[in-house]
Design a protein around this motif. Sequence first.
Motif, PDB file in Angstrom:
ATOM      1  N   VAL A  51       0.861  -1.183   0.000  1.00  0.00           N
ATOM      2  CA  VAL A  51       0.000   0.000   0.000  1.00  0.00           C
ATOM      3  C   VAL A  51       0.898   1.234   0.000  1.00  0.00           C
ATOM      4  CG1 VAL A  51      -1.695   1.367   1.293  1.00  0.00           C
ATOM      5  CG2 VAL A  51      -1.915  -1.128   1.203  1.00  0.00           C
ATOM      6  N   GLU A  52       0.717   2.108  -0.969  1.00  0.00           N
ATOM      7  CA  GLU A  52       1.474   3.353  -1.037  1.00  0.00           C
ATOM      8  C   GLU A  52       0.763   4.406  -0.186  1.00  0.00           C
ATOM      9  OE1 GLU A  52       4.325   3.875  -2.354  1.00  0.00           O
ATOM     10  OE2 GLU A  52       4.609   2.040  -3.520  1.00  0.00           O
ATOM     11  N   VAL A  53       1.497   4.964   0.761  1.00  0.00           N
ATOM     12  CA  VAL A  53       0.933   5.961   1.669  1.00  0.00           C
ATOM     13  C   VAL A  53       1.347   7.354   1.197  1.00  0.00           C
ATOM     14  CG1 VAL A  53       0.778   6.761   4.055  1.00  0.00           C
ATOM     15  CG2 VAL A  53       1.083   4.315   3.574  1.00  0.00           C
ATOM     16  N   GLY A  54       0.364   8.140   0.770  1.00  0.00           N
ATOM     17  CA  GLY A  54       0.643   9.509   0.350  1.00  0.00           C
ATOM     18  C   GLY A  54       1.346   9.651  -0.980  1.00  0.00           C
ATOM     19  N   GLN A  55       1.326   8.632  -1.807  1.00  0.00           N
ATOM     20  CA  GLN A  55       1.996   8.733  -3.105  1.00  0.00           C
ATOM     21  C   GLN A  55       1.211   9.636  -4.059  1.00  0.00           C
ATOM     22  OE1 GLN A  55       2.073   5.272  -5.819  1.00  0.00           O
ATOM     23  NE2 GLN A  55       4.290   5.536  -5.922  1.00  0.00           N
ATOM     24  N   HIS A  76       4.187   1.526   2.375  1.00  0.00           N
ATOM     25  CA  HIS A  76       5.354   2.274   1.913  1.00  0.00           C
ATOM     26  C   HIS A  76       5.054   3.768   2.045  1.00  0.00           C
ATOM     27  CE1 HIS A  76       7.382  -1.078  -0.681  1.00  0.00           C
ATOM     28  NE2 HIS A  76       6.810  -1.565   0.424  1.00  0.00           N
ATOM     29  N   PHE A  77       5.772   4.406   2.937  1.00  0.00           N
ATOM     30  CA  PHE A  77       5.512   5.822   3.216  1.00  0.00           C
ATOM     31  C   PHE A  77       6.285   6.724   2.265  1.00  0.00           C
ATOM     32  CE2 PHE A  77       4.127   3.795   7.050  1.00  0.00           C
ATOM     33  CZ  PHE A  77       3.089   4.583   7.534  1.00  0.00           C
ATOM     34  N   ASN A  78       5.536   7.517   1.530  1.00  0.00           N
ATOM     35  CA  ASN A  78       6.131   8.528   0.670  1.00  0.00           C
ATOM     36  C   ASN A  78       6.302   9.824   1.478  1.00  0.00           C
ATOM     37  OD1 ASN A  78       5.977   7.399  -2.350  1.00  0.00           O
ATOM     38  ND2 ASN A  78       4.207   6.667  -1.192  1.00  0.00           N
ATOM     39  N   PRO A  79       7.160  10.745   1.019  1.00  0.00           N
ATOM     40  CA  PRO A  79       7.367  11.982   1.764  1.00  0.00           C
ATOM     41  C   PRO A  79       6.044  12.700   2.054  1.00  0.00           C
ATOM     42  CG  PRO A  79       8.994  11.756   0.028  1.00  0.00           C
ATOM     43  CD  PRO A  79       8.023  10.651  -0.173  1.00  0.00           C
ATOM     44  N   GLY A  80       5.877  13.163   3.295  1.00  0.00           N
ATOM     45  CA  GLY A  80       4.642  13.868   3.648  1.00  0.00           C
ATOM     46  C   GLY A  80       4.218  13.704   5.092  1.00  0.00           C
ATOM     47  N   GLY A 108       8.459   9.609   5.698  1.00  0.00           N
ATOM     48  CA  GLY A 108       8.497   8.965   4.387  1.00  0.00           C
ATOM     49  C   GLY A 108       9.821   9.137   3.670  1.00  0.00           C
ATOM     50  N   SER A 109      10.008   8.298   2.648  1.00  0.00           N
ATOM     51  CA  SER A 109      11.249   8.335   1.877  1.00  0.00           C
ATOM     52  C   SER A 109      10.994   7.803   0.483  1.00  0.00           C
ATOM     53  CB  SER A 109      12.337   7.496   2.564  1.00  0.00           C
ATOM     54  OG  SER A 109      13.455   7.335   1.721  1.00  0.00           O
ATOM     55  N   SER A 110      11.544   8.458  -0.499  1.00  0.00           N
ATOM     56  CA  SER A 110      11.385   8.004  -1.882  1.00  0.00           C
ATOM     57  C   SER A 110      12.354   6.878  -2.212  1.00  0.00           C
ATOM     58  CB  SER A 110      11.626   9.174  -2.851  1.00  0.00           C
ATOM     59  OG  SER A 110      12.925   9.716  -2.658  1.00  0.00           O
ATOM     60  N   THR A 111      13.282   6.588  -1.305  1.00  0.00           N
ATOM     61  CA  THR A 111      14.281   5.541  -1.561  1.00  0.00           C
ATOM     62  C   THR A 111      13.871   4.193  -0.986  1.00  0.00           C
ATOM     63  OG1 THR A 111      15.489   6.090   0.473  1.00  0.00           O
ATOM     64  CG2 THR A 111      16.144   7.230  -1.543  1.00  0.00           C
ATOM     65  N   ASP A 113      13.755   3.136   2.101  1.00  0.00           N
ATOM     66  CA  ASP A 113      14.642   2.610   3.130  1.00  0.00           C
ATOM     67  C   ASP A 113      13.823   1.972   4.246  1.00  0.00           C
ATOM     68  OD1 ASP A 113      13.740   4.662   4.833  1.00  0.00           O
ATOM     69  OD2 ASP A 113      15.306   6.009   4.132  1.00  0.00           O
ATOM     70  N   SER A 114      14.506   1.286   5.171  1.00  0.00           N
ATOM     71  CA  SER A 114      13.815   0.497   6.191  1.00  0.00           C
ATOM     72  C   SER A 114      12.957   1.334   7.131  1.00  0.00           C
ATOM     73  CB  SER A 114      14.837  -0.299   7.012  1.00  0.00           C
ATOM     74  OG  SER A 114      15.751   0.566   7.652  1.00  0.00           O
ATOM     75  N   SER A 115      13.240   2.630   7.237  1.00  0.00           N
ATOM     76  CA  SER A 115      12.463   3.474   8.149  1.00  0.00           C
ATOM     77  C   SER A 115      11.139   3.914   7.542  1.00  0.00           C
ATOM     78  CB  SER A 115      13.281   4.710   8.536  1.00  0.00           C
ATOM     79  OG  SER A 115      13.538   5.507   7.390  1.00  0.00           O
ATOM     80  N   SER A 116      10.892   3.594   6.267  1.00  0.00           N
ATOM     81  CA  SER A 116       9.652   4.047   5.626  1.00  0.00           C
ATOM     82  C   SER A 116       8.784   2.890   5.142  1.00  0.00           C
ATOM     83  CB  SER A 116       9.984   4.970   4.451  1.00  0.00           C
ATOM     84  OG  SER A 116      10.667   4.269   3.432  1.00  0.00           O
ATOM     85  N   ILE A 117       9.062   1.670   5.605  1.00  0.00           N
ATOM     86  CA  ILE A 117       8.252   0.506   5.233  1.00  0.00           C
ATOM     87  C   ILE A 117       7.735  -0.158   6.502  1.00  0.00           C
ATOM     88  CG2 ILE A 117       8.216  -1.737   4.094  1.00  0.00           C
ATOM     89  CD1 ILE A 117      10.447  -0.736   2.275  1.00  0.00           C
ATOM     90  N   PHE A 118       6.435  -0.098   6.704  1.00  0.00           N
ATOM     91  CA  PHE A 118       5.796  -0.637   7.904  1.00  0.00           C
ATOM     92  C   PHE A 118       5.025  -1.886   7.490  1.00  0.00           C
ATOM     93  CE2 PHE A 118       2.318  -0.366  11.226  1.00  0.00           C
ATOM     94  CZ  PHE A 118       3.147  -0.551  12.340  1.00  0.00           C
ATOM     95  N   THR A 119       5.429  -3.043   8.008  1.00  0.00           N
ATOM     96  CA  THR A 119       4.825  -4.317   7.611  1.00  0.00           C
ATOM     97  C   THR A 119       3.875  -4.835   8.679  1.00  0.00           C
ATOM     98  OG1 THR A 119       6.800  -4.890   6.321  1.00  0.00           O
ATOM     99  CG2 THR A 119       5.293  -6.687   6.876  1.00  0.00           C
ATOM    100  N   VAL A 120       2.678  -5.164   8.257  1.00  0.00           N
ATOM    101  CA  VAL A 120       1.631  -5.672   9.154  1.00  0.00           C
ATOM    102  C   VAL A 120       1.244  -7.077   8.710  1.00  0.00           C
ATOM    103  CG1 VAL A 120      -0.733  -5.347   9.958  1.00  0.00           C
ATOM    104  CG2 VAL A 120       0.750  -3.357   9.604  1.00  0.00           C
ATOM    105  N   THR A 121       1.179  -8.014   9.659  1.00  0.00           N
ATOM    106  CA  THR A 121       0.738  -9.378   9.372  1.00  0.00           C
ATOM    107  C   THR A 121      -0.744  -9.515   9.701  1.00  0.00           C
ATOM    108  OG1 THR A 121       2.924 -10.287   9.872  1.00  0.00           O
ATOM    109  CG2 THR A 121       1.079 -11.825   9.890  1.00  0.00           C
TER     110      THR A 121
END
Length: 237
Positions: A51-55, A76-80, A108-111, A113-121
């Motif tokens: 899921v793209e967040v704020g893309q 996946h957190f986009n800048p914002g 968020g980060s356009s690259t 990186d690990s700080s902008s990907i939040f995984t939920v099971t």
Amino acid sequence: MLDLMLSIFMFSFISAAAAQYGNGGDTTAAETSTKASPSSTTSASPAVQTVEVGQNGLSFSPDTLTISPGGKIEFHFNPGNHTVAQASFSNPCNPMSDTSLFSGFVPGSSTRDSSSIFTVTVNDTNPIWYYCGQVEHCQTGMVGVINPPASGPDTLAAFKSAAANIQKFSVPVSVQGGVFGVSAASASSSTIASNSPSSTSTSTTSPTQTGAAPILSARTYMSFISILSLFKVLFIM
């Protein structure tokens, strides 16, 4: 008598040579091929959806997902500076409980990186209604749902409409319900690359009879000596 002995000698010699250079090599090659063939096993891992967040502005893309228990969702957190926070259908823009899903505020980060990907099971098929807890984002329509009901009045459109009328909003105190880290797709690619065998392969082929060394084995040689000894004894007699 001499012709008979020569015939016996030639028959025995040819039989011994055939035993040496006959189909023995083929059997060895077949056995080698059988031992070298690994068993084929496959394994299936739970689905991973993104899921793209704020893309695309104040939105989750896609805002509706259906995923089986055990599957994972990567936000996946986009800048914002957005959030993912779980709410109940009846109370949008507010936490469902003190322990409900919450990513915290992520710049968020356009690259990726690990700080902008939040995984939920996902543990079951119950609906998970969620929203962005940034000021006015939820009221503007930045909401989503995982495993929505197949029928009935509880729809994403109804949830979004109710969110637009919320006056008070809040978020949980701490990050919970998921983990930050690298994308599962990236981790899978890295694992495959490290486990992939070299493209260079070695094949073993059965030796042809024309390529066999013209040296008799000890067994053939002893058969030859035996025939000569028999020939000598019969000749003397």
